[in-house]
Design a protein around this motif. Structure first.
Motif, PDB file in Angstrom:
ATOM      1  N   GLU A   1       0.824  -1.214   0.000  1.00 39.45           N
ATOM      2  CA  GLU A   1       0.000   0.000   0.000  1.00 39.45           C
ATOM      3  C   GLU A   1       0.854   1.258   0.000  1.00 39.45           C
TER       4      GLU A   1
ATOM      5  N   ALA B   1      -6.082  -0.265   4.889  1.00 36.75           N
ATOM      6  CA  ALA B   1      -5.067   0.753   4.634  1.00 36.75           C
ATOM      7  C   ALA B   1      -5.354   1.560   3.376  1.00 36.75           C
ATOM      8  N   ASP B   2      -6.352   1.168   2.605  1.00 33.78           N
ATOM      9  CA  ASP B   2      -6.526   1.801   1.291  1.00 33.78           C
ATOM     10  C   ASP B   2      -7.481   2.990   1.326  1.00 33.78           C
TER      11      ASP B   2
ATOM     12  N   GLN C   1     -10.495   3.074   2.046  1.00 31.17           N
ATOM     13  CA  GLN C   1     -11.899   2.786   1.757  1.00 31.17           C
ATOM     14  C   GLN C   1     -12.715   3.001   3.024  1.00 31.17           C
TER      15      GLN C   1
ATOM     16  N   ASP D   1       1.879  -7.229   5.909  1.00 28.10           N
ATOM     17  CA  ASP D   1       1.571  -8.609   5.539  1.00 28.10           C
ATOM     18  C   ASP D   1       2.456  -9.045   4.368  1.00 28.10           C
TER      19      ASP D   1
ATOM     20  N   LYS E   1      -6.292  -6.014  -3.607  1.00 28.02           N
ATOM     21  CA  LYS E   1      -5.492  -7.228  -3.554  1.00 28.02           C
ATOM     22  C   LYS E   1      -6.372  -8.448  -3.725  1.00 28.02           C
TER      23      LYS E   1
ATOM     24  N   ARG F   1     -11.245   2.935  -3.372  1.00 30.02           N
ATOM     25  CA  ARG F   1      -9.845   2.760  -2.989  1.00 30.02           C
ATOM     26  C   ARG F   1      -9.051   3.988  -3.417  1.00 30.02           C
TER      27      ARG F   1
HETATM   28  N1  UDP Z   1      -4.376  -6.897   2.753  1.00 28.47           N
HETATM   29  C1  UDP Z   1      -3.490  -7.646   3.517  1.00 28.47           C
HETATM   30  N2  UDP Z   1      -3.071  -8.855   3.048  1.00 28.47           N
HETATM   31  C2  UDP Z   1      -3.514  -9.379   1.862  1.00 28.47           C
HETATM   32  C3  UDP Z   1      -4.441  -8.625   1.112  1.00 28.47           C
HETATM   33  C4  UDP Z   1      -4.858  -7.392   1.591  1.00 28.47           C
HETATM   34  O1  UDP Z   1      -3.087  -7.234   4.595  1.00 28.47           O
HETATM   35  O2  UDP Z   1      -3.092 -10.469   1.495  1.00 28.47           O
HETATM   36  C5  UDP Z   1      -4.835  -5.579   3.258  1.00 28.47           C
HETATM   37  C6  UDP Z   1      -4.738  -4.442   2.272  1.00 28.47           C
HETATM   38  O3  UDP Z   1      -3.485  -3.807   2.335  1.00 28.47           O
HETATM   39  C7  UDP Z   1      -5.846  -3.527   2.728  1.00 28.47           C
HETATM   40  C8  UDP Z   1      -6.894  -4.485   3.247  1.00 28.47           C
HETATM   41  O4  UDP Z   1      -6.201  -5.699   3.537  1.00 28.47           O
HETATM   42  O5  UDP Z   1      -5.435  -2.699   3.799  1.00 28.47           O
HETATM   43  C9  UDP Z   1      -8.025  -4.716   2.277  1.00 28.47           C
HETATM   44  O6  UDP Z   1      -7.502  -5.128   1.033  1.00 28.47           O
HETATM   45  P1  UDP Z   1      -8.172  -4.723  -0.340  1.00 28.47           P
HETATM   46  O7  UDP Z   1      -8.421  -3.263  -0.376  1.00 28.47           O
HETATM   47  O8  UDP Z   1      -7.356  -5.293  -1.409  1.00 28.47           O
HETATM   48  O9  UDP Z   1      -9.545  -5.505  -0.228  1.00 28.47           O
HETATM   49  P2  UDP Z   1     -11.007  -5.016  -0.647  1.00 28.47           P
HETATM   50  O10 UDP Z   1     -11.158  -3.608  -0.199  1.00 28.47           O
HETATM   51  O11 UDP Z   1     -11.072  -5.187  -2.105  1.00 28.47           O
HETATM   52  O12 UDP Z   1     -11.903  -5.948   0.114  1.00 28.47           O
END
Ligand code: UDP
Ligand code: MG
Length: 310
Positions: A14, A95-96, A98, A43, A205, A199
């Motif tokens: 991130e 962390a993104d 959202q 992670d 991810k 995001r």
């Molecule tokens: N993340 C993590 N390990 C992973 C995949 C994602 O720690 O293997 C973290 C990522 O950095 C973020 C959060 O989990 O802070 C949510 O990930 P992402 O935004 O990709 O997921 P979504 O919002 O699509 O559910």
């Protein structure tokens, strides 16, 4: 003594978000005038995230960084964060960006009213239609089949009381579906609606297959429905074969039997073989999870922490 608040943030590649996240979070938390720690769980990032986190931890005593030895996955990263969090209230967020840090004061206010868990309900998602539809179907399905009540559209974004965190960290299971075990605890839980942002930077991810895996985890660890479905299926097929047997017996006794067609046979064989494979697959999902659990491996490996502990 632990601080009043811990903010647990799983981080996987991130680099483009951390700076903004940190400054917005810091701004929000400072305005609250409470003691806090920001706990980043790296992670196994392969970009500059780790360097940024180390740097933040070095300059800001409120920041702690836990480095996992490799990529263990979002849910496990959250669990690692919970294990290391020391606050009386523990916030979990992505962390993104959202999950906007600016809504945290509302969460904290609710928590202070005495609720043990305040979880976010995603009001409007800014994701594409397909993903939104998939989420909607999944949550409704889970709601119907799960043995416990998992609130609709609740994500991992939440604040939990120390008491709940301790319960979660003491749970021995390896298959972590955090929002599931969080609801399992019960106590006083309330939802708080917020607008899930798009995001900020970088790509999600979660690929489609990873989401499917998460959904399967949720379904299998919280319900026996798949097993019941295959039992029902077996019963239905047996019943149908009984009716067919009767039908052919009667036919032989009355109009005489002309040999049944090749097509019928082949369809029946394929159908039954398919059913059996699916059944084995469903059982396999459970057996695999049992296997995972009985191995009793640690959930994650910590390479290093910024404060030299753990
Ligand atoms: N993340 C993590 N390990 C992973 C995949 C994602 O720690 O293997 C973290 C990522 O950095 C973020 C959060 O989990 O802070 C949510 O990930 P992402 O935004 O990709 O997921 P979504 O919002 O699509 O559910
Ligand atoms: Mg995201």
């Amino acid at each position: 003594m632990g601080p009043e608040l811990s903010v647990v943030i799983p981080v996987f590649n991130e680099e483009a978000n951390l700076g903004l996240l940190y400054s917005r979070l810091k701004h929000t938390l400072d305005a609250l005038q409470v003691s806090y720690e920001i706990l980043f769980v790296d992670d196994g990032s392969r970009d500059a995230s780790l360097a940024i986190l180390r740097n933040l931890a070095a300059v800001d005593p409120c920041v702690r960084a836990i480095e996992l030895a490799r990529n263990f996955g979002h849910q496990v990263a959250i669990s690692a964060g919970l294990d290391h969090a020391r606050g009386k209230g523990v916030i979990v967020m992505d962390a993104d960006l959202q999950d906007p840090p600016e809504v945290l004061p509302q969460f904290i206010a609710k928590w202070r009213e005495g609720h043990d868990v305040v979880y976010a309900i995603r009001e409007q998602r800014k994701e594409n239609m397909f993903k939104r539809a998939a989420y909607a179907v999944f949550y409704r399905l889970l709601q119907r089949v799960a043995n416990i009540e998992i609130p609709l559209d609740a994500g991992d974004f939440c604040i939990m009381d120390r008491r709940v965190v301790e319960l979660l960290t003491s749970m021995p299971e390896r298959n972590r579906f955090v929002r599931g075990i969080r609801s399992w605890v019960g106590l006083s839980q309330v939802g708080l609606a917020y607008e899930r942002q798009a995001r900020n930077a970088g790509r999600p991810k979660f690929t489609f297959t990873r989401l499917v895996r998460l959904a399967l985890d949720g379904l299998v660890s919280f319900s026996y429905l798949p097993l019941r479905v295959i039992t029902m299926l077996g019963l239905t097929v047996s019943f149908v074969s009984l009716v067919l047997a009767l039908f052919y017996a009667l036919k032989k006794l009355t109009v005489g039997l002309n040999p049944p067609g090749f097509a019928t046979l082949i369809v029946a064989i394929f159908f039954l073989a398919g059913m059996q494979l699916i059944t084995i697959g469903v059982i396999g999902e459970y057996v695999g999870r049992i296997f995972e659990e009985v191995k009793r491996r640690p959930l994650y490996v910590v390479r290093r922490t910024s404060d030299g502990q753990g």
